[in-house]
Structure formats: structure tokens, C-alpha cells
Design a protein around this motif. Sequence first.
Motif, PDB file in Angstrom:
ATOM      1  N   ASP A  23       0.826  -1.213   0.000  1.00  0.00           N
ATOM      2  CA  ASP A  23       0.000   0.000   0.000  1.00  0.00           C
ATOM      3  C   ASP A  23       0.858   1.260   0.000  1.00  0.00           C
ATOM      4  OD1 ASP A  23      -2.410  -1.408  -0.126  1.00  0.00           O
ATOM      5  OD2 ASP A  23      -2.530  -1.587   2.051  1.00  0.00           O
ATOM      6  N   GLY A  24       1.914   1.257  -0.819  1.00  0.00           N
ATOM      7  CA  GLY A  24       2.762   2.426  -1.009  1.00  0.00           C
ATOM      8  C   GLY A  24       3.917   2.570  -0.041  1.00  0.00           C
ATOM      9  N   ALA A  25       3.949   1.776   1.025  1.00  0.00           N
ATOM     10  CA  ALA A  25       5.032   1.873   2.012  1.00  0.00           C
ATOM     11  C   ALA A  25       6.060   0.767   1.773  1.00  0.00           C
ATOM     12  CB  ALA A  25       4.469   1.748   3.421  1.00  0.00           C
ATOM     13  N   ALA A  26       7.339   1.134   1.798  1.00  0.00           N
ATOM     14  CA  ALA A  26       8.400   0.143   1.620  1.00  0.00           C
ATOM     15  C   ALA A  26       8.306  -0.902   2.731  1.00  0.00           C
ATOM     16  CB  ALA A  26       9.763   0.821   1.625  1.00  0.00           C
ATOM     17  N   PHE A  27       8.385  -2.179   2.356  1.00  0.00           N
ATOM     18  CA  PHE A  27       8.285  -3.266   3.327  1.00  0.00           C
ATOM     19  C   PHE A  27       9.616  -4.000   3.476  1.00  0.00           C
ATOM     20  CE2 PHE A  27       7.441  -7.754   4.305  1.00  0.00           C
ATOM     21  CZ  PHE A  27       6.890  -7.599   5.562  1.00  0.00           C
ATOM     22  N   CYS A  28      10.197  -4.446   2.359  1.00  0.00           N
ATOM     23  CA  CYS A  28      11.449  -5.190   2.399  1.00  0.00           C
ATOM     24  C   CYS A  28      12.052  -5.230   0.997  1.00  0.00           C
ATOM     25  CB  CYS A  28      11.248  -6.608   2.939  1.00  0.00           C
ATOM     26  SG  CYS A  28      10.327  -7.705   1.832  1.00  0.00           S
ATOM     27  N   ASP A  29      13.200  -5.887   0.897  1.00  0.00           N
ATOM     28  CA  ASP A  29      13.818  -6.126  -0.393  1.00  0.00           C
ATOM     29  C   ASP A  29      13.421  -7.513  -0.877  1.00  0.00           C
ATOM     30  OD1 ASP A  29      15.270  -3.663  -0.401  1.00  0.00           O
ATOM     31  OD2 ASP A  29      16.722  -4.562   0.973  1.00  0.00           O
ATOM     32  N   THR A  30      13.699  -7.771  -2.154  1.00  0.00           N
ATOM     33  CA  THR A  30      13.382  -9.072  -2.739  1.00  0.00           C
ATOM     34  C   THR A  30      14.578  -9.582  -3.524  1.00  0.00           C
ATOM     35  OG1 THR A  30      12.459  -8.112  -4.766  1.00  0.00           O
ATOM     36  CG2 THR A  30      10.922  -8.523  -2.943  1.00  0.00           C
ATOM     37  N   LEU A  31      14.626 -10.886  -3.699  1.00  0.00           N
ATOM     38  CA  LEU A  31      15.645 -11.534  -4.511  1.00  0.00           C
ATOM     39  C   LEU A  31      14.946 -12.532  -5.417  1.00  0.00           C
ATOM     40  CD1 LEU A  31      18.675 -12.068  -5.133  1.00  0.00           C
ATOM     41  CD2 LEU A  31      18.610 -13.794  -3.322  1.00  0.00           C
ATOM     42  N   GLU A  32      15.265 -12.464  -6.699  1.00  0.00           N
ATOM     43  CA  GLU A  32      14.690 -13.364  -7.701  1.00  0.00           C
ATOM     44  C   GLU A  32      15.794 -13.844  -8.629  1.00  0.00           C
ATOM     45  OE1 GLU A  32      10.690 -11.927  -9.380  1.00  0.00           O
ATOM     46  OE2 GLU A  32      11.742 -10.084  -8.808  1.00  0.00           O
ATOM     47  N   GLY A  84      12.078 -19.510  -9.130  1.00  0.00           N
ATOM     48  CA  GLY A  84      11.142 -18.607  -9.784  1.00  0.00           C
ATOM     49  C   GLY A  84      10.258 -17.856  -8.810  1.00  0.00           C
ATOM     50  N   CYS A  85      10.339 -18.201  -7.532  1.00  0.00           N
ATOM     51  CA  CYS A  85       9.574 -17.500  -6.506  1.00  0.00           C
ATOM     52  C   CYS A  85      10.288 -16.200  -6.123  1.00  0.00           C
ATOM     53  CB  CYS A  85       9.413 -18.379  -5.262  1.00  0.00           C
ATOM     54  SG  CYS A  85       8.368 -19.832  -5.531  1.00  0.00           S
ATOM     55  N   VAL A  86       9.591 -15.383  -5.323  1.00  0.00           N
ATOM     56  CA  VAL A  86      10.144 -14.125  -4.837  1.00  0.00           C
ATOM     57  C   VAL A  86      10.595 -14.328  -3.392  1.00  0.00           C
ATOM     58  CG1 VAL A  86       9.636 -11.703  -4.335  1.00  0.00           C
ATOM     59  CG2 VAL A  86       8.584 -12.810  -6.329  1.00  0.00           C
ATOM     60  N   LEU A  87      11.884 -14.145  -3.142  1.00  0.00           N
ATOM     61  CA  LEU A  87      12.401 -14.238  -1.786  1.00  0.00           C
ATOM     62  C   LEU A  87      12.316 -12.868  -1.137  1.00  0.00           C
ATOM     63  CD1 LEU A  87      15.624 -16.381  -2.390  1.00  0.00           C
ATOM     64  CD2 LEU A  87      13.295 -17.166  -1.904  1.00  0.00           C
ATOM     65  N   VAL A  88      11.964 -12.825   0.147  1.00  0.00           N
ATOM     66  CA  VAL A  88      11.812 -11.560   0.872  1.00  0.00           C
ATOM     67  C   VAL A  88      12.861 -11.465   1.976  1.00  0.00           C
ATOM     68  CG1 VAL A  88       9.358 -11.290   0.347  1.00  0.00           C
ATOM     69  CG2 VAL A  88      10.028 -12.562   2.390  1.00  0.00           C
ATOM     70  N   GLY A  89      13.357 -10.259   2.219  1.00  0.00           N
ATOM     71  CA  GLY A  89      14.371 -10.024   3.245  1.00  0.00           C
ATOM     72  C   GLY A  89      14.982  -8.653   3.049  1.00  0.00           C
ATOM     73  N   TYR A  90      16.245  -8.507   3.472  1.00  0.00           N
ATOM     74  CA  TYR A  90      16.943  -7.234   3.337  1.00  0.00           C
ATOM     75  C   TYR A  90      18.250  -7.454   2.587  1.00  0.00           C
ATOM     76  CZ  TYR A  90      13.549  -5.841   6.779  1.00  0.00           C
ATOM     77  OH  TYR A  90      12.362  -5.609   7.433  1.00  0.00           O
ATOM     78  N   ASN A  91      18.478  -6.666   1.562  1.00  0.00           N
ATOM     79  CA  ASN A  91      19.675  -6.780   0.733  1.00  0.00           C
ATOM     80  C   ASN A  91      20.836  -6.072   1.423  1.00  0.00           C
ATOM     81  OD1 ASN A  91      20.899  -5.397  -2.295  1.00  0.00           O
ATOM     82  ND2 ASN A  91      21.211  -7.467  -1.601  1.00  0.00           N
ATOM     83  N   VAL A  96      22.650 -11.258  -1.951  1.00  0.00           N
ATOM     84  CA  VAL A  96      22.138 -12.001  -0.796  1.00  0.00           C
ATOM     85  C   VAL A  96      21.083 -11.157  -0.085  1.00  0.00           C
ATOM     86  CG1 VAL A  96      22.767 -12.976   1.456  1.00  0.00           C
ATOM     87  CG2 VAL A  96      24.332 -13.187  -0.472  1.00  0.00           C
ATOM     88  N   ILE A  97      20.080 -11.819   0.484  1.00  0.00           N
ATOM     89  CA  ILE A  97      19.172 -11.124   1.389  1.00  0.00           C
ATOM     90  C   ILE A  97      19.226 -11.803   2.753  1.00  0.00           C
ATOM     91  CG2 ILE A  97      17.650 -10.086  -0.329  1.00  0.00           C
ATOM     92  CD1 ILE A  97      15.662 -12.324   0.139  1.00  0.00           C
ATOM     93  N   THR A  98      19.023 -10.995   3.803  1.00  0.00           N
ATOM     94  CA  THR A  98      19.094 -11.494   5.176  1.00  0.00           C
ATOM     95  C   THR A  98      17.771 -11.207   5.888  1.00  0.00           C
ATOM     96  OG1 THR A  98      20.047  -9.407   5.926  1.00  0.00           O
ATOM     97  CG2 THR A  98      21.595 -11.139   5.296  1.00  0.00           C
ATOM     98  N   SER A  99      17.634 -11.713   7.090  1.00  0.00           N
ATOM     99  CA  SER A  99      16.417 -11.563   7.909  1.00  0.00           C
ATOM    100  C   SER A  99      15.179 -12.030   7.146  1.00  0.00           C
ATOM    101  CB  SER A  99      16.244 -10.110   8.380  1.00  0.00           C
ATOM    102  OG  SER A  99      17.336  -9.702   9.155  1.00  0.00           O
ATOM    103  N   SER A 100      15.376 -13.020   6.331  1.00  0.00           N
ATOM    104  CA  SER A 100      14.320 -13.497   5.444  1.00  0.00           C
ATOM    105  C   SER A 100      13.153 -14.153   6.193  1.00  0.00           C
ATOM    106  CB  SER A 100      14.925 -14.467   4.427  1.00  0.00           C
ATOM    107  OG  SER A 100      14.031 -14.714   3.399  1.00  0.00           O
ATOM    108  N   ALA A 101      13.461 -14.957   7.189  1.00  0.00           N
ATOM    109  CA  ALA A 101      12.389 -15.627   7.942  1.00  0.00           C
ATOM    110  C   ALA A 101      11.513 -14.604   8.665  1.00  0.00           C
ATOM    111  CB  ALA A 101      12.983 -16.626   8.932  1.00  0.00           C
ATOM    112  N   VAL A 102      12.143 -13.565   9.214  1.00  0.00           N
ATOM    113  CA  VAL A 102      11.396 -12.513   9.905  1.00  0.00           C
ATOM    114  C   VAL A 102      10.476 -11.790   8.928  1.00  0.00           C
ATOM    115  CG1 VAL A 102      11.633 -10.312  11.129  1.00  0.00           C
ATOM    116  CG2 VAL A 102      13.159 -12.205  11.679  1.00  0.00           C
TER     117      VAL A 102
END
Length: 122
Positions: A23-32, A84-91, A96-102
Motif C-alpha cells: 500500500d505504497g510503504a516500503a516493506f522489504c527487499d526481494t531476490l529473484e 522462480g519465486c520471490v524471496l523476501v528479506g533485506y539486501n 544475498v538477502i538477510t532476515s528473510s524468515a522474519v
Amino acid sequence: MTTLELVRFFKKAGYTIGRLFIDGAAFCDTLEPAMASGIIIPEGEYTVKVTYSPKFRRMLPLIDVPGREGIRMHRGNTVMDTQGCVLVGYNTKEGVITSSAVCETKLVEMLEKENKIKIIVK
């Protein structure tokens, strides 16, 4: 309706980094996977539902990509963790992305109570 927006901004030979907005607010980074891999989600607008994933054995956002099955948003740290999925976390490191489980847990908690969700992939 909740609107997710995935903006890809760093396209390397081996992976793609983006930012996920809710909804317009930054949430996290992604890795694909890399854009040239042919398995990355095409740009466009898709519906999303939080459903049970038999593969991952938990509730996860499922992106309804025509002609494809099981495209989810989930935890992972490197491009080796996605097919092919979108991984969520912080770049925080290159490729690499971290804090992905959170991030995954927070994302599922936010979305599972929503009836209508869409994602715009850019």
C-alpha cells in the motif's frame, strides 16, 4: 484491497534485487532469479492469496501467474533458494538477502487477514 508493488531495480547476470511495497510503504527487499533466466515473473498485475504450501508446509502468499504454478513469496537467502519465486528479506550483501524468515512471517501475518490482494510487478 491491499496492493503490493514489486519494483526491480538491480538486474545482475545471476540475480535480480527489488523492493516490495505494501500500500505504497516500503516493506522489504526481494531476490529473484536473473531476468534472462526465463523463470522470473513477467511484469504485470496478478492476484495474490495466502494459502497452505504443501512444499514448504506453511501458509505463504501465492502469486497467480498464468501458465505457472506454485509461485510464492517466501524466505531464502540466495538465488539458489528459489526456482522462480520471490524471496523476501533485506539486501545487506551483494546478491544475498538477510532476515528473510522474519520478513516472511511479518508478510504472512499482514496478508493472511486480507480478502483481496494484488501485486504489481515492475
